[in-house]
Design a protein around this motif. Structure first.
Motif, mmCIF file in Angstrom:
data_model
loop_
_atom_site.group_PDB
_atom_site.id
_atom_site.type_symbol
_atom_site.label_atom_id
_atom_site.label_comp_id
_atom_site.label_asym_id
_atom_site.label_seq_id
_atom_site.Cartn_x
_atom_site.Cartn_y
_atom_site.Cartn_z
ATOM 1 N N HIS A 77 -6.374 -2.012 2.694
ATOM 2 C CA HIS A 77 -5.397 -3.026 2.290
ATOM 3 C C HIS A 77 -5.910 -3.901 1.148
ATOM 4 N N VAL A 89 -0.467 -8.662 6.204
ATOM 5 C CA VAL A 89 -1.859 -8.233 6.424
ATOM 6 C C VAL A 89 -2.848 -8.900 5.480
ATOM 7 N N GLU A 114 -7.083 -5.703 10.382
ATOM 8 C CA GLU A 114 -6.661 -4.751 9.347
ATOM 9 C C GLU A 114 -7.725 -4.504 8.282
#
Length: 149
Positions: A88, A59, A83
């Motif tokens: 993240h 990701v 994402e």
């Protein structure tokens, strides 16, 4: 499964690393056909390439350049478009900060894209000019920042 910060080493990880960087840092910004996965500066001993995986899926990416003065440069940070906005980037930052500490760094530096300034400010970075000669080519519009570890 959760998160894993992988030192890029396998052909599969290199392919994912370069794919994310090419798509998010170049093509998404209208720069087609210029990404060079074999750029000579990429492969010197002080460069550490990381791939962030979430539940086994790549990701995000970054490269950490460790300098001899107690600092390290957080470079070419990218999270896949699908994402982004899911936390993240914060996880990537926290994990890479741990790696930087492991290399003896007490200060992180970044050339931040203007669109990412809010993210960096929210996560403890401060505007700080550290090397104006870096602000050329794709970094010309960036803002230099630092974070004390």
């Amino acid at each position: 499964m959760g998160y894993e910060l992988v030192d890029v080493s396998t052909p599969e990880d290199w392919a994912a690393y370069h794919d994310i960087r090419r798509r998010e840092l170049f093509e998404a910004r209208g720069r087609f056909g210029i990404y060079n996965p074999n750029y000579p500066d990429e492969h010197t001993p002080d460069k550490h390439h990381y791939l962030l995986k979430h539940d086994g899926k790549p990701v995000g990416t970054t490269r950490l350049d460790v300098r001899g003065d107690g600092s390290a440069v957080f470079r070419l940070v990218a999270i896949t478009a699908t994402e982004q906005g899911k936390g993240h980037g914060r996880v990537l930052s926290e994990l890479v900060e741990g790696r930087a500490r492991g290399f003896g760094a007490h200060t992180l530096l970044v050339n931040a894209a203007r669109t990412a300034l809010g993210y960096y400010e929210k996560t403890g970075w401060q505007v700080h000019e550290w090397d104006a000669s870096e602000l050329v080519d794709m970094a010309a519009e960036c803002v230099q920042m630092r974070k004390l570890l």
